[in-house]
Design a protein around this motif. Structure first.
Motif, short mmCIF file in Angstrom:
data_model
loop_
_atom_site.label_atom_id
_atom_site.label_comp_id
_atom_site.label_asym_id
_atom_site.label_seq_id
_atom_site.Cartn_x
_atom_site.Cartn_y
_atom_site.Cartn_z
N ALA A 1 -14.42 -27.73 -53.33
CA ALA A 1 -13.62 -28.79 -53.97
C ALA A 1 -12.16 -28.37 -54.11
N GLY A 2 -11.93 -27.13 -54.52
CA GLY A 2 -10.56 -26.64 -54.65
C GLY A 2 -9.85 -26.57 -53.32
N ALA A 3 -10.56 -26.10 -52.28
CA ALA A 3 -9.96 -25.98 -50.96
C ALA A 3 -9.62 -27.36 -50.38
N LYS A 4 -10.56 -28.29 -50.48
CA LYS A 4 -10.32 -29.64 -49.96
C LYS A 4 -9.11 -30.28 -50.63
N ALA A 5 -9.03 -30.15 -51.94
CA ALA A 5 -7.92 -30.77 -52.69
C ALA A 5 -6.58 -30.20 -52.24
N GLU A 6 -6.51 -28.91 -52.04
CA GLU A 6 -5.25 -28.28 -51.61
C GLU A 6 -4.88 -28.71 -50.20
N ILE A 7 -5.83 -28.77 -49.32
CA ILE A 7 -5.57 -29.18 -47.94
C ILE A 7 -5.11 -30.64 -47.91
N GLU A 8 -5.79 -31.49 -48.64
CA GLU A 8 -5.42 -32.91 -48.67
C GLU A 8 -4.07 -33.13 -49.33
N ALA A 9 -3.69 -32.25 -50.26
CA ALA A 9 -2.40 -32.39 -50.96
C ALA A 9 -1.21 -32.27 -50.02
N VAL A 10 -1.38 -31.59 -48.88
CA VAL A 10 -0.29 -31.48 -47.91
C VAL A 10 -0.48 -32.45 -46.75
N GLY A 11 -1.48 -33.30 -46.84
CA GLY A 11 -1.72 -34.29 -45.80
C GLY A 11 -2.46 -33.76 -44.59
N ALA A 12 -3.08 -32.61 -44.73
CA ALA A 12 -3.80 -32.01 -43.60
C ALA A 12 -5.25 -32.52 -43.57
N GLU A 13 -5.88 -32.30 -42.44
CA GLU A 13 -7.28 -32.64 -42.26
C GLU A 13 -8.11 -31.38 -42.36
N TRP A 14 -9.40 -31.55 -42.69
CA TRP A 14 -10.30 -30.41 -42.77
C TRP A 14 -11.65 -30.76 -42.19
N GLU A 15 -12.35 -29.74 -41.78
CA GLU A 15 -13.73 -29.85 -41.36
C GLU A 15 -14.48 -28.73 -42.07
#
Length: 169
Positions: free
Chosen positions: A38-52
Motif C-alpha cells: 500500500a505504501g509503495a503503490k501510493a508513492e508510485i502513483e503520487a508521481v504519476g507512474a504506473e506499477w505492476e
C-alpha cells in the motif's frame, strides 16, 4: 525508539516521460506485505507512474525475480518488499544478507531498485515499519527506486569512458 526522530526526505522527482515500476513482494507475512505494498503503490502513483505487482515465495527470491524481469520485460525500476523476522536459527542472517547482497549487486550494475525488505527482531517492529501511516518503509523503498530512475534519466546518454584520456583524443 524507532520513529521518534525526524529525517530529511527528498522532494518527489518529476518525470517528463512515463515511468513503470515493478513491485516484487514476498508475502510470507501477508498483513505486513499488504501494508508495504500500500505504501509503495501510493508513492508510485503520487508521481504519476504506473506499477505492476508480482509475488515470490520468499525474500531470497526477490533478487532473482527482479533479474528475470530486467532481462525479459520493460520496467524502469523495481521495488523489493518483504519481511524477515528473527527466529531461533541463523537462517535469518542468511536470508537478510543474501537478499540484500543480491539487490545491491544489481543496483551496482545499474538497476534502479528500492530495497523494502524489513529485517526486524519481532512482529511489532515489522508492523510499525510497514504501516503507511507510521514509518511507511514500502513508500520509502518506492521513493528510492523513483529517485534512481530520475537520476538514470538525467544522465542517460551522457556516459563517458572511464580512465585516462589523452588531450585531443
Amino acid at each position: 525508539m524507532a520513529g521518534s526522530e525526524t529525517h530529511y526526505t527528498l522532494p518527489r522527482p518529476s518525470f517528463d516521460e512515463d515511468v513503470k515500476i515493478l513491485i516484487v513482494v514476498a508475502p510470507y507475512y501477508r498483513d505486513i506485505a499488504d501494508d508495504l505494498i500500500a505504501g509503495a503503490k501510493a508513492e508510485i502513483e503520487a508521481v504519476g507512474a504506473e506499477w505492476e505487482l508480482v509475488e515470490v515465495p520468499g525474500a531470497l527470491e526477490l533478487p532473482t525475480a527482479i533479474r528475470i524481469a530486467d532481462q525479459t520485460a520493460d520496467f524502469d525500476g523495481y521495488v523489493a518488499l518483504g519481511c524477515v523476522i528473527r527466529g531461533e536459527t541463523t537462517h535469518y542472517d542468511t536470508v537478510c544478507n543474501d537478499s540484500s547482497r543480491g539487490l545491491s549487486t544489481m543496483g551496482l550494475a545499474g538497476l534502479c531498485i528500492g530495497n523494502g525488505i524489513l529485517t526486524v527482531e519481532n512482529r511489532e517492529q515489522a508492523e510499525v515499519r510497514a504501516d503507511p501511516d507510521r514509518m511507511n518503509k514500502g513508500g520509502g523503498a518506492a521513493a528510492a527506486a523513483l529517485h534512481l530512475v530520475a537520476l538514470a534519466r538525467k544522465w542517460k546518454g551522457g556516459a563517458l569512458p572511464a580512465g585516462f584520456r589523452p588531450p585531443n583524443a
